[in-house]
Design a protein around this motif. Sequence first.
Motif, PDB file in Angstrom:
ATOM      1  N   CYS A 107     -22.876  13.961  18.280  1.00  0.00           N
ATOM      2  CA  CYS A 107     -23.305  15.161  17.551  1.00  0.00           C
ATOM      3  C   CYS A 107     -23.882  14.803  16.182  1.00  0.00           C
ATOM      4  O   CYS A 107     -24.885  15.386  15.747  1.00  0.00           O
ATOM      5  CB  CYS A 107     -22.128  16.124  17.392  1.00  0.00           C
ATOM      6  SG  CYS A 107     -21.607  16.924  18.922  1.00  0.00           S
ATOM      7  N   VAL A 108     -23.268  13.856  15.495  1.00  0.00           N
ATOM      8  CA  VAL A 108     -23.783  13.424  14.193  1.00  0.00           C
ATOM      9  C   VAL A 108     -25.188  12.851  14.336  1.00  0.00           C
ATOM     10  O   VAL A 108     -26.082  13.130  13.520  1.00  0.00           O
ATOM     11  CB  VAL A 108     -22.837  12.388  13.549  1.00  0.00           C
ATOM     12  CG1 VAL A 108     -23.491  11.747  12.322  1.00  0.00           C
ATOM     13  CG2 VAL A 108     -21.518  13.040  13.145  1.00  0.00           C
ATOM     14  N   VAL A 118     -29.225  23.450  13.358  1.00  0.00           N
ATOM     15  CA  VAL A 118     -28.109  23.977  12.573  1.00  0.00           C
ATOM     16  C   VAL A 118     -26.773  23.516  13.143  1.00  0.00           C
ATOM     17  O   VAL A 118     -25.830  23.236  12.395  1.00  0.00           O
ATOM     18  CB  VAL A 118     -28.172  25.525  12.547  1.00  0.00           C
ATOM     19  CG1 VAL A 118     -26.881  26.125  12.013  1.00  0.00           C
ATOM     20  CG2 VAL A 118     -29.352  25.986  11.725  1.00  0.00           C
ATOM     21  N   LEU A 119     -26.681  23.438  14.461  1.00  0.00           N
ATOM     22  CA  LEU A 119     -25.405  23.146  15.129  1.00  0.00           C
ATOM     23  C   LEU A 119     -25.665  22.318  16.376  1.00  0.00           C
ATOM     24  O   LEU A 119     -26.628  22.567  17.103  1.00  0.00           O
ATOM     25  CB  LEU A 119     -24.709  24.460  15.489  1.00  0.00           C
ATOM     26  CG  LEU A 119     -23.348  24.427  16.184  1.00  0.00           C
ATOM     27  CD1 LEU A 119     -22.549  25.694  15.845  1.00  0.00           C
ATOM     28  CD2 LEU A 119     -23.477  24.307  17.708  1.00  0.00           C
ATOM     29  N   CYS A 120     -24.792  21.353  16.627  1.00  0.00           N
ATOM     30  CA  CYS A 120     -24.880  20.537  17.828  1.00  0.00           C
ATOM     31  C   CYS A 120     -23.558  20.612  18.572  1.00  0.00           C
ATOM     32  O   CYS A 120     -22.486  20.427  17.994  1.00  0.00           O
ATOM     33  CB  CYS A 120     -25.197  19.083  17.473  1.00  0.00           C
ATOM     34  SG  CYS A 120     -25.330  17.992  18.925  1.00  0.00           S
ATOM     35  N   LEU A 168     -20.629  20.771  15.997  1.00  0.00           N
ATOM     36  CA  LEU A 168     -20.757  20.223  14.649  1.00  0.00           C
ATOM     37  C   LEU A 168     -21.822  21.019  13.898  1.00  0.00           C
ATOM     38  O   LEU A 168     -22.954  21.150  14.367  1.00  0.00           O
ATOM     39  CB  LEU A 168     -21.144  18.746  14.726  1.00  0.00           C
ATOM     40  CG  LEU A 168     -21.082  17.968  13.408  1.00  0.00           C
ATOM     41  CD1 LEU A 168     -19.658  17.893  12.878  1.00  0.00           C
ATOM     42  CD2 LEU A 168     -21.660  16.558  13.593  1.00  0.00           C
ATOM     43  N   ILE A 169     -21.464  21.534  12.727  1.00  0.00           N
ATOM     44  CA  ILE A 169     -22.313  22.466  11.977  1.00  0.00           C
ATOM     45  C   ILE A 169     -22.699  21.855  10.633  1.00  0.00           C
ATOM     46  O   ILE A 169     -21.883  21.182   9.996  1.00  0.00           O
ATOM     47  CB  ILE A 169     -21.559  23.790  11.722  1.00  0.00           C
ATOM     48  CG1 ILE A 169     -20.932  24.312  13.013  1.00  0.00           C
ATOM     49  CG2 ILE A 169     -22.481  24.829  11.102  1.00  0.00           C
ATOM     50  CD1 ILE A 169     -19.901  25.404  12.787  1.00  0.00           C
ATOM     51  N   PRO A 199     -32.147  26.631  15.208  1.00  0.00           N
ATOM     52  CA  PRO A 199     -31.758  26.380  16.602  1.00  0.00           C
ATOM     53  C   PRO A 199     -30.490  25.541  16.735  1.00  0.00           C
ATOM     54  O   PRO A 199     -30.109  24.809  15.824  1.00  0.00           O
ATOM     55  CB  PRO A 199     -32.969  25.639  17.169  1.00  0.00           C
ATOM     56  CG  PRO A 199     -33.591  24.978  15.984  1.00  0.00           C
ATOM     57  CD  PRO A 199     -33.369  25.901  14.825  1.00  0.00           C
ATOM     58  N   PHE A 200     -29.850  25.657  17.900  1.00  0.00           N
ATOM     59  CA  PHE A 200     -28.718  24.821  18.279  1.00  0.00           C
ATOM     60  C   PHE A 200     -29.224  23.739  19.236  1.00  0.00           C
ATOM     61  O   PHE A 200     -30.259  23.902  19.881  1.00  0.00           O
ATOM     62  CB  PHE A 200     -27.641  25.625  18.996  1.00  0.00           C
ATOM     63  CG  PHE A 200     -26.937  26.660  18.146  1.00  0.00           C
ATOM     64  CD1 PHE A 200     -27.268  26.872  16.815  1.00  0.00           C
ATOM     65  CD2 PHE A 200     -25.937  27.449  18.699  1.00  0.00           C
ATOM     66  CE1 PHE A 200     -26.626  27.837  16.052  1.00  0.00           C
ATOM     67  CE2 PHE A 200     -25.281  28.413  17.952  1.00  0.00           C
ATOM     68  CZ  PHE A 200     -25.618  28.604  16.627  1.00  0.00           C
TER      69      PHE A 200
END
Length: 303
Positions: A107-108, A118-120, A168-169, A199-200
């Motif tokens: 995710c990082v 924005v988020l993963c 992860l945000i 977007p995610f």
Amino acid sequence: MGGQFPRVSIGMPVYNGERYIEQAIESILAQTFSDFELIISDNASTDRTADICRIHAVRDRRIRYSRNETNIGYGRNQNLVAELSSGEYFMWAHHDDVRDPQCLERCVEILQKNPSIVLCYTYTRDIDETGQLLPRVDPPLNLHSVRARDRFRDIIRMDHICEPDFGLIRTSILKKTGLHGHYADSDRVFLAELTLYGPFHRIPEYLFFRRAHALQSTAQHSDRQGRTRWFDPTKLGKLVFPHFRQFREYLCVIGRVPLPWNEKVDCYASMMKWVHTNHRRLSADLTVATKDVLRPFVKALVN
């Protein structure tokens, strides 16, 4: 740690989690990406949760354990761990869920390579009390769209379980939001607000394992009214209208996020469709409230 502050903050709110929290903590500590802090906020647990957390905090300096003197409600405790965070990225971790060791690292990598995201989050598998895999079907969500109205339209649907909430945000975006409200399904409203910022990204691998068990909130409180009072104990004995509250909060989110006027209009139009789709749920709010008002009178007549 790579610097004065960790790259990632992981927040774990907990209340009476002795059965699963040790496994949840160990799955965090086993992550291949190690530059993180784990913030545990114990909501005045009455079981062995405090002892388990303190033992792990002594063993690993990345753990920050704190205990509330009284139970402040699930929603407030959920937000507290985010407010205490200091990392560039933030992730919620519940005391009964587990993650693959590569979850955080993957995710990082996505957020570092794609500043617009924005988020993963990752594919999710449900597990039972013993860790065995359960059947699961995820409806497709268009959260990767470049258009805010597409992302908003899909996230407000009621046919998914809000898995991005455990992704992860970017903390810079997280701090702009109202976080989680003190009412049932506030995670949907929170995610709706995040989708309006960008977007995610969903990693097509099963790296997050969500535990289903008899003690989780949805099992203990099958109706929205009960879950709302669980989120916020100050609502005990009071009338609540959870679906109307959710509708109002969606409108507030659209109003406060800076969007082009045409995107806002499209999002408001999506809310009109939401009302039509969920008219039975809204009607149920009124029916339950009416029964709650009349119940003392009916009881008095019967007696």
